[in-house]
Design a protein around this motif. Structure first.
Motif, PDB file in Angstrom:
ATOM      1  N   ASN A 125      -5.376   3.855  -6.994  1.00  0.00           N
ATOM      2  CA  ASN A 125      -5.785   5.223  -6.685  1.00  0.00           C
ATOM      3  C   ASN A 125      -6.972   5.602  -7.579  1.00  0.00           C
ATOM      4  O   ASN A 125      -6.913   5.425  -8.798  1.00  0.00           O
ATOM      5  N   THR A 126      -8.029   6.106  -6.999  1.00  0.00           N
ATOM      6  CA  THR A 126      -9.220   6.471  -7.756  1.00  0.00           C
ATOM      7  C   THR A 126      -8.906   7.494  -8.843  1.00  0.00           C
ATOM      8  O   THR A 126      -9.442   7.420  -9.954  1.00  0.00           O
ATOM      9  N   THR A 174      -8.455  -0.097   1.701  1.00  0.00           N
ATOM     10  CA  THR A 174      -9.123   1.051   1.069  1.00  0.00           C
ATOM     11  C   THR A 174      -9.912   1.859   2.092  1.00  0.00           C
ATOM     12  O   THR A 174     -10.006   3.083   1.978  1.00  0.00           O
ATOM     13  N   VAL A 202      -8.691   5.428  -2.496  1.00  0.00           N
ATOM     14  CA  VAL A 202      -8.251   4.222  -3.198  1.00  0.00           C
ATOM     15  C   VAL A 202      -9.454   3.305  -3.326  1.00  0.00           C
ATOM     16  O   VAL A 202     -10.304   3.257  -2.433  1.00  0.00           O
ATOM     17  N   TYR A 260      -6.513  -3.140  -6.131  1.00  0.00           N
ATOM     18  CA  TYR A 260      -6.974  -1.791  -5.817  1.00  0.00           C
ATOM     19  C   TYR A 260      -5.973  -0.749  -6.311  1.00  0.00           C
ATOM     20  O   TYR A 260      -4.782  -1.014  -6.434  1.00  0.00           O
ATOM     21  N   THR A 284       0.827  -1.207   0.000  1.00  0.00           N
ATOM     22  CA  THR A 284       0.000   0.000   0.000  1.00  0.00           C
ATOM     23  C   THR A 284       0.864   1.262   0.000  1.00  0.00           C
ATOM     24  O   THR A 284       0.554   2.236  -0.692  1.00  0.00           O
ATOM     25  N   LEU A 309       1.935   2.115  -3.415  1.00  0.00           N
ATOM     26  CA  LEU A 309       0.873   2.716  -4.222  1.00  0.00           C
ATOM     27  C   LEU A 309       0.714   4.197  -3.898  1.00  0.00           C
ATOM     28  O   LEU A 309       0.662   5.039  -4.794  1.00  0.00           O
ATOM     29  N   LYS A 337      -6.890   9.474   1.793  1.00  0.00           N
ATOM     30  CA  LYS A 337      -6.382   8.959   0.518  1.00  0.00           C
ATOM     31  C   LYS A 337      -7.468   8.109  -0.145  1.00  0.00           C
ATOM     32  O   LYS A 337      -7.956   7.146   0.446  1.00  0.00           O
TER      33      LYS A 337
END
Length: 342
Positions: A237-238, A98, A108, A235, A80, A83, A106
């Motif tokens: 980052n959005t 997440t 995610v 997963y 994580t 990321l 953050k």
């Protein structure tokens, strides 16, 4: 599932640095420079994360026109970190991160949900088996986890708290997985601990420990945690997902193909596709470990109904950061991409 959000400047700068590095202002069908997508896995040789390497071996990434580089860290919490720092575009790790990251500012989200059960097992050494018969006996014990702040750490703390034992009354010890976990159990550095296959299979084969709680099946998850517990996932980052939808769709296509392939093949056939050095206890034992863990996997990559709620309840039971926080579960995952897989 996703909406606009704000992220801290430090995280935003990391995302912008990654965009500069990859040269991707939009999406040309590639995840990074030269079409490469870097994915960090919280232990490539763990059976719970098997879809990552298996997808590579089956050639499904290449079929989608992707050049995926799989990297590995011994614990999900370290993956994580990679990321968030922008070193990789995705993580194959536990979905529960997440939620933890959201309350830290953050954003995610899980884009492919591999599982509907943790795939984890709480084992106890033979020496401590007589006195450590349930989480009610965690008091005063040293319990192994892959890393502090990892999902094994989360679940161990929940089991204790749910049984009436405060997290201050027992210790979680970072011992990794595989041989380091086995050695800690043998040497008495820990009385028990949480781990996955193939480590579990090796412990039982060596006859140095016993299974205390088995969460490798939906039934085991229901019994221990009170519902489905989505764990292994891809997963990202959005912000990155929103800017690279074509690439994310290709990743979803590849991973869902793999989940379907796993559902239609035997543990022995799956084991034969994996790197030979993953079967440290021998081919037969490795195939057996896959067989024990297969029930945890989904066949379509879709988030199981009620799963996010179970995860939130479990985390809030012991995590002070989440206990009084408002978590927007809809922002922690999306089924947009897996539902488009043909």
């Amino acid at each position: 599932m996703r909406s606009k959000f704000r992220i801290p400047a430090a995280v935003l700068s990391g995302v912008l640095a990654l965009a500069t590095l990859t040269g991707c202002g939009g999406d040309s069908g590639s995840g990074a420079s030269g079409g490469q997508v870097k994915i960090m896995v919280g232990g490539l040789d763990k059976v719970i994360y098997l879809p990552a390497m298996l997808t590579q071996k089956l050639g499904y990434f290449k079929e989608e026109g992707l050049d995926v580089q799989l990297l590995t860290e011994p614990a999900g919490v370290q993956a994580t970190t990679s990321l968030v720092s922008g070193d990789v575009q995705g993580v194959v790790g536990f979905y529960d991160h997440t939620l933890d990251l959201q309350v830290k500012g953050k954003q995610v989200e899980s884009v492919v949900q591999f599982s509907h059960a943790p795939g984890e097992v709480e084992v106890v050494s033979n020496k401590a088996a007589a006195e450590l018969t349930s989480p009610k006996n965690f008091k005063g014990k040293k319990l192994g986890v892959t890393g502090l702040g990892s999902s094994t750490d989360f679940l161990t703390k929940y089991l204790g708290v749910n049984a009436g034992v405060s997290t201050k009354e027992f210790s979680t010890v970072a011992v990794g997985a595989g041989q380091t976990f086995i050695s800690a159990l043998e040497q008495g550095s820990i009385e028990g601990g949480m781990t996955t296959d193939p480590t579990v299979a090796q412990i039982l084969d060596k006859k140095i420990g016993k299974v205390l709680i088995d969460m490798r099946t939906p039934e085991g998850s229901q019994q221990a945690l009170g519902g489905p517990y989505p764990s292994s996932s891809l997963y990202m980052n959005t912000e990155w997902v929103n800017g690279h939808k074509e690439t994310v769709q290709k990743l979803a296509n590849a991973f869902v193909k793999t989940l379907r392939w796993m559902d239609s093949h035997t543990p022995e056939e799956i084991a034969a596709k994996m790197p030979a050095d993953y079967a440290q206890g021998g081919k037969e034992l490795y195939a057996e470990s896959i067989k024990s863990t297969l029930p945890m996997f989904t066949t379509d990559g879709v988030m199981p109904a009620g799963g996010p709620e179970t995860v939130e309840r479990v985390l809030k039971a012991f995590n002070p950061n989440l206990k009084n926080a408002d978590v927007d579960l809809e922002k922690t995952y999306t089924s947009e991409f897996v539902k488009k897989v043909k």
